[in-house]
Design an enzyme around this catalytic site. Structure first.
Site, PDB file in Angstrom:
ATOM      1  N   ARG A  59      72.776  99.392  45.660  1.00 47.52           N
ATOM      2  CA  ARG A  59      72.700 100.581  44.792  1.00 47.52           C
ATOM      3  C   ARG A  59      74.108 101.176  44.698  1.00 47.52           C
ATOM      4  O   ARG A  59      74.571 101.868  45.597  1.00 47.52           O
ATOM      5  CB  ARG A  59      71.721 101.593  45.369  1.00 47.52           C
ATOM      6  CG  ARG A  59      71.617 102.853  44.566  1.00 47.52           C
ATOM      7  CD  ARG A  59      71.006 102.663  43.188  1.00 47.52           C
ATOM      8  NE  ARG A  59      69.585 102.334  43.227  1.00 47.52           N
ATOM      9  CZ  ARG A  59      68.909 101.858  42.181  1.00 47.52           C
ATOM     10  NH1 ARG A  59      69.519 101.645  41.017  1.00 47.52           N
ATOM     11  NH2 ARG A  59      67.623 101.570  42.284  1.00 47.52           N
ATOM     12  N   GLN A  78      63.434  93.396  35.810  1.00 48.46           N
ATOM     13  CA  GLN A  78      64.392  94.381  35.293  1.00 48.46           C
ATOM     14  C   GLN A  78      65.830  93.936  35.618  1.00 48.46           C
ATOM     15  O   GLN A  78      66.148  93.615  36.760  1.00 48.46           O
ATOM     16  CB  GLN A  78      64.058  95.736  35.947  1.00 48.46           C
ATOM     17  CG  GLN A  78      65.173  96.737  36.029  1.00 48.46           C
ATOM     18  CD  GLN A  78      64.967  97.915  35.082  1.00 48.46           C
ATOM     19  OE1 GLN A  78      64.310  97.811  34.049  1.00 48.46           O
ATOM     20  NE2 GLN A  78      65.546  99.028  35.441  1.00 48.46           N
ATOM     21  N   ARG A  83      71.856  89.615  39.838  1.00 51.58           N
ATOM     22  CA  ARG A  83      72.299  90.573  40.862  1.00 51.58           C
ATOM     23  C   ARG A  83      71.705  90.289  42.244  1.00 51.58           C
ATOM     24  O   ARG A  83      72.190  90.835  43.229  1.00 51.58           O
ATOM     25  CB  ARG A  83      72.031  92.022  40.426  1.00 51.58           C
ATOM     26  CG  ARG A  83      70.590  92.401  40.211  1.00 51.58           C
ATOM     27  CD  ARG A  83      70.465  93.879  39.820  1.00 51.58           C
ATOM     28  NE  ARG A  83      69.109  94.238  39.482  1.00 51.58           N
ATOM     29  CZ  ARG A  83      68.667  95.473  39.355  1.00 51.58           C
ATOM     30  NH1 ARG A  83      69.504  96.472  39.527  1.00 51.58           N
ATOM     31  NH2 ARG A  83      67.425  95.726  39.051  1.00 51.58           N
ATOM     32  N   HIS A 153      77.192  96.900  35.062  1.00 48.13           N
ATOM     33  CA  HIS A 153      76.476  98.178  35.211  1.00 48.13           C
ATOM     34  C   HIS A 153      77.266  99.099  36.156  1.00 48.13           C
ATOM     35  O   HIS A 153      76.846  99.362  37.290  1.00 48.13           O
ATOM     36  CB  HIS A 153      75.098  97.836  35.780  1.00 48.13           C
ATOM     37  CG  HIS A 153      74.088  98.926  35.885  1.00 48.13           C
ATOM     38  ND1 HIS A 153      74.334 100.141  36.476  1.00 48.13           N
ATOM     39  CD2 HIS A 153      72.793  98.960  35.491  1.00 48.13           C
ATOM     40  CE1 HIS A 153      73.227 100.863  36.443  1.00 48.13           C
ATOM     41  NE2 HIS A 153      72.281 100.175  35.851  1.00 48.13           N
ATOM     42  N   ASP A 196      69.581 108.419  29.556  1.00 48.13           N
ATOM     43  CA  ASP A 196      69.423 106.957  29.553  1.00 48.13           C
ATOM     44  C   ASP A 196      69.491 106.487  28.101  1.00 48.13           C
ATOM     45  O   ASP A 196      68.480 106.489  27.399  1.00 48.13           O
ATOM     46  CB  ASP A 196      68.067 106.594  30.209  1.00 48.13           C
ATOM     47  CG  ASP A 196      67.961 105.113  30.553  1.00 48.13           C
ATOM     48  OD1 ASP A 196      68.866 104.347  30.182  1.00 48.13           O
ATOM     49  OD2 ASP A 196      66.973 104.725  31.200  1.00 48.13           O
ATOM     50  N   GLU A 253      78.073 101.545  31.223  1.00 52.09           N
ATOM     51  CA  GLU A 253      77.869 100.110  31.373  1.00 52.09           C
ATOM     52  C   GLU A 253      78.387  99.337  30.164  1.00 52.09           C
ATOM     53  O   GLU A 253      78.009  99.631  29.028  1.00 52.09           O
ATOM     54  CB  GLU A 253      76.370  99.840  31.572  1.00 52.09           C
ATOM     55  CG  GLU A 253      75.787 100.689  32.705  1.00 52.09           C
ATOM     56  CD  GLU A 253      74.266 100.671  32.750  1.00 52.09           C
ATOM     57  OE1 GLU A 253      73.667  99.644  32.384  1.00 52.09           O
ATOM     58  OE2 GLU A 253      73.674 101.688  33.150  1.00 52.09           O
TER      59      GLU A 253
HETATM   60  C1  BG6 Z   1      70.089 101.529  33.631  1.00 54.31           C
HETATM   61  C2  BG6 Z   1      68.857 101.662  32.770  1.00 54.31           C
HETATM   62  O1  BG6 Z   1      70.941 100.598  33.060  1.00 54.31           O
HETATM   63  O2  BG6 Z   1      69.704 101.077  34.939  1.00 54.31           O
HETATM   64  C3  BG6 Z   1      67.852 102.599  33.433  1.00 54.31           C
HETATM   65  O3  BG6 Z   1      69.240 102.113  31.482  1.00 54.31           O
HETATM   66  C4  BG6 Z   1      67.543 102.123  34.855  1.00 54.31           C
HETATM   67  O4  BG6 Z   1      66.679 102.664  32.649  1.00 54.31           O
HETATM   68  C5  BG6 Z   1      68.852 101.955  35.619  1.00 54.31           C
HETATM   69  O5  BG6 Z   1      66.699 103.059  35.490  1.00 54.31           O
HETATM   70  C6  BG6 Z   1      68.693 101.496  37.067  1.00 54.31           C
HETATM   71  O6  BG6 Z   1      67.955 100.318  37.148  1.00 54.31           O
HETATM   72  P1  BG6 Z   1      67.629  99.648  38.540  1.00 54.31           P
HETATM   73  O7  BG6 Z   1      66.778  98.458  38.221  1.00 54.31           O
HETATM   74  O8  BG6 Z   1      68.936  99.267  39.171  1.00 54.31           O
HETATM   75  O9  BG6 Z   1      66.924 100.683  39.382  1.00 54.31           O
END
Ligand code: BG6
Length: 280
Positions: A59, A78, A83, A153, A196, A253
């Site tokens: 994170r 997602q 990653r 990101h 967002d 990003e």
């Molecule tokens: C961003 C998205 O790029 O990443 C968000 O636009 C998302 O919607 C965020 O919540 C974090 O994503 P993750 O999967 O790392 O918790």
């Protein structure tokens, strides 16, 4: 100097030091999680409670969302699987005392083909000096074409989210993921709630202004930029994040997302580049 470090649980990363900066890059995800210019604080935000575990995304820093940004490919998890995949270090060059270049690679495997049935090569070349340069190169090694959405990101460390301004997105088409509406951005970006959005047709440099510094972000091979901050409620529900963590970062990003997807034919290559540097 480049050193390979291993945590007790086997999590490996590279520690890089030269005369202009220091950095840390995890082999899992080719994930840059520290970039500090000499005698400055880190440009990147890293959650104090992030996981450093195989199979879980860090994170903070710069996760690579690939081969799908967000849920752009509903068949994948997602932000895709890069990653949490193990990259191999394929070259390191100490170009001079102030510049180090590191290249990491991920290629298709039995596991990736089960998730996403395409053969590929993904390389991240990172050049570390008084600026941070990243080139994410995707090669289609399959016999069929594929559609790619992706993002570097970047979690930027800020003194306080309420004091941040992002310049360079005025008058750009903006898709707000919270309301699912598209409209034209009016003015610079400031934050007082969850944010967002995906901005399209972005063709010039961005500037991230904070109380203590200004950072320039230049993207190539990309015309979309995602800006994200989860704010209080969502932030407190996220993995690897303290409830007040949202105040300390903003994500800007460098992307190929939504309408800015790319279709790669067999042997075709796409390069997404981002350069991050302090404004002089
Ligand atoms: C961003 C998205 O790029 O990443 C968000 O636009 C998302 O919607 C965020 O919540 C974090 O994503 P993750 O999967 O790392 O918790």
């Amino acid at each position: 100097m480049i050193t390979v470090k291993t945590l007790e649980n086997g999590f490996e990363y590279l520690e890089i030091k030269n005369d202009s900066c220091s950095a840390k890059i995890a082999l899992q995800g080719a994930h840059i999680f520290e970039y500090k210019r000499e005698s400055e604080k880190d440009m990147l935000w890293l959650s104090q409670v992030s996981d450093f575990e195989i199979g879980k995304a860090i994170r903070g820093g710069i996760p690579i969302c690939w081969p799908a940004f967000g849920m752009n490919n509903p068949n994948l998890m997602q932000h895709g699987f890069a990653r949490t995949s193990m990259f191999e270090q394929i070259s390191t060059k100490e170009i001079d005392e102030r510049t180090t270049e590191v290249t990491l690679r991920l290629v298709h495997s039995k596991k990736s083909l089960k998730l996403w049935n395409y053969k590929f090569e993904l390389e991240l070349k990172v050049t570390l000096s008084d600026k941070l340069e990243m080139e994410l190169k995707t090669t289609n090694l399959d016999e069929k074409e594929f559609t790619l959405t992706q993002a570097l990101h970047t979690y930027f460390s800020v003194s306080d989210i309420s004091e941040v301004t992002i310049k360079g997105l005025d008058a750009k088409p903006r898709f707000d993921a919270l309301t699912q509406k598209t409209f034209t951005q009016n003015g610079d970006i400031e934050f007082d709630a969850e944010f967002d959005s995906v901005f399209q047709k972005v063709d010039s440099e961005l500037e991230l202004k904070d109380k203590s510094r200004a950072i320039k972000i230049k993207n190539e091979g990309s015309s979309s930029v995602v800006v994200w901050n989860p704010w209080i409620e969502k932030g407190s529900q996220m993995s690897g994040m303290k409830s007040d963590g949202y105040r300390e970062f903003v994500c800007v990003e460098s992307a190929n997302a939504y309408e800015d997807f790319r279709v790669l034919k067999p042997l075709e290559v796409h390069r997404l580049k981002a350069t991050i540097c302090a404004k002089r």
